[in-house]
Design a protein around this motif. Structure first.
Motif, PDB file in Angstrom:
ATOM      1  N   THR A  76      92.210  16.137  37.275  1.00  0.00           N
ATOM      2  CA  THR A  76      91.498  16.949  36.297  1.00  0.00           C
ATOM      3  C   THR A  76      90.162  16.282  36.026  1.00  0.00           C
ATOM      4  N   ALA A  77      89.089  17.051  36.157  1.00  0.00           N
ATOM      5  CA  ALA A  77      87.746  16.514  35.944  1.00  0.00           C
ATOM      6  C   ALA A  77      87.034  17.346  34.885  1.00  0.00           C
ATOM      7  N   ASP A 127      92.607  20.353  40.444  1.00  0.00           N
ATOM      8  CA  ASP A 127      93.137  20.623  41.780  1.00  0.00           C
ATOM      9  C   ASP A 127      94.022  19.457  42.194  1.00  0.00           C
ATOM     10  N   TYR A 128      94.829  19.666  43.231  1.00  0.00           N
ATOM     11  CA  TYR A 128      95.633  18.582  43.776  1.00  0.00           C
ATOM     12  C   TYR A 128      94.775  17.807  44.765  1.00  0.00           C
ATOM     13  N   ASP A 129      94.754  16.476  44.629  1.00  0.00           N
ATOM     14  CA  ASP A 129      93.856  15.638  45.405  1.00  0.00           C
ATOM     15  C   ASP A 129      94.532  14.312  45.726  1.00  0.00           C
ATOM     16  N   LEU A 130      93.975  13.606  46.694  1.00  0.00           N
ATOM     17  CA  LEU A 130      94.497  12.304  47.099  1.00  0.00           C
ATOM     18  C   LEU A 130      93.679  11.175  46.484  1.00  0.00           C
ATOM     19  N   ALA A 131      94.350  10.262  45.804  1.00  0.00           N
ATOM     20  CA  ALA A 131      93.673   9.073  45.272  1.00  0.00           C
ATOM     21  C   ALA A 131      93.727   7.988  46.343  1.00  0.00           C
ATOM     22  N   PRO A 132      92.831   7.081  46.422  1.00  0.00           N
ATOM     23  CA  PRO A 132      91.693   6.822  45.549  1.00  0.00           C
ATOM     24  C   PRO A 132      90.406   7.481  46.017  1.00  0.00           C
ATOM     25  N   THR A 187      90.655  12.247  35.651  1.00  0.00           N
ATOM     26  CA  THR A 187      91.923  11.525  35.631  1.00  0.00           C
ATOM     27  C   THR A 187      92.782  12.058  36.766  1.00  0.00           C
ATOM     28  N   HIS A 188      93.630  11.189  37.278  1.00  0.00           N
ATOM     29  CA  HIS A 188      94.498  11.553  38.403  1.00  0.00           C
ATOM     30  C   HIS A 188      95.921  11.164  38.041  1.00  0.00           C
TER      31      HIS A 188
END
Length: 89
Positions: free
Chosen positions: A17-18, A38-43, A69-70
């Motif tokens: 979430t940004a 959206d669904y995303d890959l960290a880092p 935040t992730h």
């Protein structure tokens, strides 16, 4: 092919979430905010940075700042198939 949210989470994706703060095109001293999720890959966060690049290329309001935040909701090692259920009276 579009994948379901559960499939993405099992592959290691987490919910990102940004909150983007940007200046209004006509009134540069006024800040406004926009929430992106959206669904995303960290880092590395490839989807978030792709969206920020899209914003800078296509939207007139220049970005002031971005907070994000992730959160991984589940991971591949945390999921297990439950076959039965026991009830105790």
């Amino acid at each position: 092919m579009q994948q379901s949210e559960t499939e993405l989470m099992l592959r290691g994706y987490g919910l990102t979430t940004a909150e983007l703060y940007y200046r209004m095109p006509d009134f540069r001293s006024v800040l406004n905010s926009f929430i992106w999720q959206d669904y995303d890959l960290a880092p590395d966060h490839p989807r978030l940075f792709k969206f920020i690049e899209f914003w800078q290329d296509s939207i007139e309001g220049p970005l002031h700042s971005v907070r994000f935040t992730h959160r991984k909701l589940i991971a591949p090692g945390e999921w297990r198939n439950v076959v039965g259920e026991f009830r105790v009276n």
